[in-house]
Write a protein that holds these residues in place. Structure first.
Motif, PDB file in Angstrom:
ATOM      1  N   SER A  24       0.826  -1.210   0.000  1.00 45.50           N
ATOM      2  CA  SER A  24       0.000   0.000   0.000  1.00 45.50           C
ATOM      3  C   SER A  24       0.857   1.256   0.000  1.00 45.50           C
ATOM      4  O   SER A  24       0.450   2.284  -0.526  1.00 45.50           O
ATOM      5  CB  SER A  24      -0.965   0.006   1.177  1.00 45.50           C
ATOM      6  N   LYS A  29      -0.431   1.303  -8.299  1.00 46.73           N
ATOM      7  CA  LYS A  29      -1.877   1.174  -8.174  1.00 46.73           C
ATOM      8  C   LYS A  29      -2.536   1.190  -9.548  1.00 46.73           C
ATOM      9  O   LYS A  29      -2.225   2.028 -10.385  1.00 46.73           O
ATOM     10  CB  LYS A  29      -2.461   2.314  -7.337  1.00 46.73           C
ATOM     11  N   HIS A  31      -6.470   1.212 -10.977  1.00 44.49           N
ATOM     12  CA  HIS A  31      -7.881   1.349 -10.604  1.00 44.49           C
ATOM     13  C   HIS A  31      -8.763   0.791 -11.713  1.00 44.49           C
ATOM     14  O   HIS A  31      -8.550   1.076 -12.888  1.00 44.49           O
ATOM     15  CB  HIS A  31      -8.233   2.820 -10.369  1.00 44.49           C
ATOM     16  N   VAL A  36      -9.196  -2.153  -6.831  1.00 46.73           N
ATOM     17  CA  VAL A  36      -7.916  -1.455  -6.868  1.00 46.73           C
ATOM     18  C   VAL A  36      -6.874  -2.553  -6.765  1.00 46.73           C
ATOM     19  O   VAL A  36      -6.920  -3.397  -5.862  1.00 46.73           O
ATOM     20  CB  VAL A  36      -7.751  -0.465  -5.694  1.00 46.73           C
ATOM     21  N   LYS A  92     -13.884  -2.786  -4.316  1.00 46.76           N
ATOM     22  CA  LYS A  92     -14.602  -1.536  -4.114  1.00 46.76           C
ATOM     23  C   LYS A  92     -16.088  -1.829  -3.922  1.00 46.76           C
ATOM     24  O   LYS A  92     -16.564  -2.928  -4.220  1.00 46.76           O
ATOM     25  CB  LYS A  92     -14.465  -0.631  -5.349  1.00 46.76           C
TER      26      LYS A  92
END
Length: 116
Positions: A24, A29, A31, A36, A92
């Motif tokens: 993290s 990353k 999306h 994610v 998500k």
């Protein structure tokens, strides 16, 4: 039927908080509409997966379905992913409503277009 290439052993899993935090903080990353994807190179000699599905996504049944779906995707496709990386997939809101086919298509497209 041989399961050697498509197994999902404990060595292929991210399990500790430290491993998740490392990704993290320093991972790349990607999306997508429902996920994610965090990825970072590792020195373990294989691709590894961690999954995060919060209670905001749905009840326990929904969360467990998403986790099974993501593990199955990884088990079937990890040989084709760029070599020796750790992946964390975070679901998500809305991920509980998509089908296995939709999730596979979304994840494959995201990982193929963002290799490296």
């Amino acid at each position: 039927m041989s399961r050697g290439r498509e197994s999902f052993s404990s060595r292929a899993r991210l399990t500790t908080r430290k491993e998740f935090l490392t990704l993290s903080r320093g991972g790349k990353k990607i999306h997508t509409p429902h996920f994610v994807i965090l990825s970072k190179a590792n020195d373990k000699g294989e691709n590894r997966l961690g999954v995060t599905v919060s209670a905001k996504v749905g009840n326990a049944v929904v969360r467990n379905r998403i986790k099974r779906l993501l593990r199955e995707f990884f088990r079937r496709h990890r040989q084709g992913l760029p070599g020796h990386r750790d992946y964390v997939i975070v679901a998500k809101h809305g991920a509980g409503e998509i089908s296995s086919y939709q999730a596979t298509k979304e994840l494959r497209n995201a990982l193929e277009t963002n290799q490296g």
